[in-house]
Design an enzyme around this catalytic site. Structure first.
Site, short mmCIF file in Angstrom:
data_model
loop_
_atom_site.label_atom_id
_atom_site.label_comp_id
_atom_site.label_asym_id
_atom_site.label_seq_id
_atom_site.Cartn_x
_atom_site.Cartn_y
_atom_site.Cartn_z
CE LYS A 128 -4.52 -1.59 2.25
NZ LYS A 128 -4.92 -1.42 3.59
CD GLU A 136 -7.09 -0.79 0.04
OE1 GLU A 136 -6.36 -2.05 -0.16
OE2 GLU A 136 -8.40 -1.66 0.67
CG ASN A 138 -9.30 -3.09 -2.98
OD1 ASN A 138 -8.56 -3.38 -1.87
ND2 ASN A 138 -10.19 -2.79 -2.15
NE ARG A 191 -9.98 -7.54 -3.60
CZ ARG A 191 -11.03 -7.34 -3.16
NH1 ARG A 191 -11.89 -7.13 -3.34
NH2 ARG A 191 -10.81 -6.34 -1.87
CB VAL A 247 -17.70 -7.29 -1.38
CG1 VAL A 247 -19.52 -8.48 -1.17
CG2 VAL A 247 -17.11 -8.77 -0.81
P1 ADP Z 1 -8.60 -1.86 4.46
O1 ADP Z 1 -7.20 -2.61 3.11
O2 ADP Z 1 -8.39 -3.41 5.33
O3 ADP Z 1 -9.69 -2.31 4.61
P2 ADP Z 1 -7.92 0.86 4.38
O4 ADP Z 1 -7.05 1.19 3.63
O5 ADP Z 1 -8.77 -0.10 2.38
O6 ADP Z 1 -7.97 -0.73 4.83
O7 ADP Z 1 -9.27 1.16 4.81
C1 ADP Z 1 -10.51 0.91 5.72
C2 ADP Z 1 -11.06 1.59 6.09
O8 ADP Z 1 -10.58 2.39 7.14
C3 ADP Z 1 -11.40 2.42 5.71
O9 ADP Z 1 -12.87 2.54 4.73
C4 ADP Z 1 -12.09 3.96 6.69
O10 ADP Z 1 -13.38 3.33 6.78
C5 ADP Z 1 -10.73 3.24 7.66
N1 ADP Z 1 -9.94 4.69 7.24
C6 ADP Z 1 -8.75 4.16 6.34
N2 ADP Z 1 -7.76 5.26 5.83
C7 ADP Z 1 -8.20 6.23 6.91
C8 ADP Z 1 -7.74 7.89 7.36
N3 ADP Z 1 -6.10 7.97 7.41
N4 ADP Z 1 -8.21 8.31 7.94
C9 ADP Z 1 -9.76 7.30 8.66
N5 ADP Z 1 -9.60 6.82 8.69
C10 ADP Z 1 -9.56 5.48 7.25
#
Ligand code: ADP
Length: 455
Positions: free
Chosen positions: A116, A288, A290, A292, A295
């Site tokens: 990431k 990030e 994805n 793929r 869901v």
């Molecule tokens: P994962 O790959 O574990 O799903 P993500 O980076 O996609 O992690 O983040 C998942 C969730 O975590 C986001 O949808 C949000 O709710 C919370 N989140 C992630 N980064 C932040 C941030 N910088 N500030 C606030 N919430 C965050």
């Protein structure tokens, strides 16, 4: 076009891929563990191969086993679905070496986006806004403190190999940093075999907004607009919708253009999702990508009429975007998806076992993606998602009333499900008014006490 595809997955997504293959006239091969012998993906595939005992590591995640099945069945391609091996660059590489087309991007791209902090750097370079944070892995607590001072508390530490909200901690002060940093590190090491962490500024009450793209193998990338996934519990999505009430046509167009340019430049291919957080001033920040099918892809399918899984297969077979889409992407109406999990709606504990009654709702604008059926057994070994209930309405209000009545008419007995929880979310005045963010569920559960259990 391919003659035969192996589906390296189970449950509703394996069935979803079988649907797409049947419509394209492609033969299908299911793989299954001993616990899935009576599953619908086994029943509806043209061929099925048992690849081992129930444990994931010995069946669906066993790369040599999956590849042997593909070779025995003599398939042209493998569709990995989501989860399992779908973002495993080594698996994509092995497929390539065995002359089996992996339906997804190239191993290099999967690897880039899978780390990431590297993905963040690539997006930043391409001009996509990212949150302030550490430029790379933070090796120690001392450096974490230094970064947090620069960025300003609160911060969030995340696993570079992360997924499913694991290895993530919100840190609000310097005092609590050492403990939380270590906790995230060990959680990440246990979950992903890699404890590397990076850091971002924590956004208070953000919305989670993601863009769906399709990219052919000839350099053409299109954006299919956004999905809003702010209804989450412990960073895991429960309900998704499209469009987002916060994204104007201008913003959709502008972000779509930036993403298409960036992804074309890095040589991205197949389907992908770029996730953003939106702050209270409507600024979007990349978090990030994805690489793929997701869901929640059906909400995009419902509002665009584009079959994303068929598109993935056609793209992997070499089709050009104009053959895949046959015209510009048009957005119509509003779609909502509820993830129905086999979980206790109060305690959120998994609820495996035999389904005694299964009555799915129907009617105009209702779609159900599921592999569950009456008398079927939900094994304890896998993800708790048992059905996705998706509706489309002419606008958000109609979609909400349609989802409410569909949930009321969805009867699952014998196991607990999250249907009662969704019914209460749909009735919530803030949800109905579109006043949502990723902390909605926390407040909702505190305000409403606990959702009533199913039966
Ligand atoms: P994962 O790959 O574990 O799903 P993500 O980076 O996609 O992690 O983040 C998942 C969730 O975590 C986001 O949808 C949000 O709710 C919370 N989140 C992630 N980064 C932040 C941030 N910088 N500030 C606030 N919430 C965050």
């Amino acid at each position: 076009m391919f003659n035969k595809i192996l589906i390296a997955n189970r449950g509703e997504i394996a069935l979803r891929v079988i649907c797409a293959c049947k419509e394209l006239g492609i033969r299908t091969v299911a793989i299954y563990s001993e616990a899935d012998r009576n599953s619908l993906h086994v029943r509806f595939a043209d061929e099925a191969i048992c690849i081992g005992p129930p444990q994931l590591s010995q069946s669906y995640l066993n790369i040599p086993g999956v590849i042997s099945a593909a070779e025995i069945a003599n398939v042209d391609a493998i569709h990995p679905g989501y989860g399992l091996l779908s973002e495993n660059a080594n698996f994509a590489e092995v497929c390539e070496k065995c002359n089996i087309k992996f339906i997804g991007p190239t191993p290099d791209i999967i690897r880039l986006m899978g780390e990431k902090e590297k993905a963040r750097a690539a997006m930043k370079k391409a001009g996509v806004p990212i949150l302030p944070g550490s430029d790379g892995v933070i090796p120690s607590e001392a450096e974490a403190i230094e970064w947090a001072r620069q960025v300003g508390f609160p911060v969030i530490v995340k696993a570079t190999a992360g997924g499913g909200g694991r290895g993530m901690r919100i840190i609000r002060s310097e005092e609590e940093l050492p403990n939380l940093f270590r906790a995230a590190q060990s959680e990440a090491a246990a979950a992903f075999g890699n404890g590397d962490l990076y850091m971002e500024k924590y956004v208070e009450r953000p919305r989670h907004i993601e863009f769906q793209v399709l990219a052919d193998e000839h350099g053409k990338v299109v954006s299919l607009g956004e999905r809003e996934c702010s209804i989450q519990r412990r960073h895991q999505k429960l309900l998704e919708e499209s469009p987002s009430t916060q994204v104007t046509p201008e913003l959709r167009e502008r972000i779509g253009q930036i993403l298409c340019g960036t992804l074309s430049q890095i040589g991205y291919t197949n389907a992908g999702t770029i996730e953003f957080l939106m702050d209270e001033k409507q600024n979007l920040y990349f978090i990030e990508m994805n690489t793929r099918i997701q869901v929640e892809h059906p909400v995009t399918e419902m509002v665009t009429d584009v079959d994303l899984v068929k598109s993935q297969i056609m793209i992997a077979a070499g089709a050009r975007m104009n053959e895949v889409l046959l015209g510009p992407v048009v957005h119509r109406g509003h779609a909502i998806e509820c993830r129905i999990n086999a979980e206790h709606p109060e305690k959120f504990t998994p609820s495996a076992g035999k389904i005694t009654t299964f009555h799915p709702p129907g009617g105009t604008g209702v779609r159900i993606d599921t592999a569950a059926y009456a008398e079927g057994v939900i094994p304890p070994y896998y993800d708790s998602l048992i059905a996705k209930l998706v509706v489309r309405g002419k606008d958000r209000n109609e979609a909400i009333s349609r989802m409410s009545r569909a949930l009321e008419m969805f009867i699952v007995e014998g196991i607990y499900t999250t249907i009662p929880l969704h019914r209460r979310i749909l009735a919530d005045p803030d949800f109905r008014a579109g006043k949502i963010d990723t902390t909605f569920i926390e407040r909702f559960l505190a305000k409403n006490g606990k959702a009533k259990p199913a039966a």
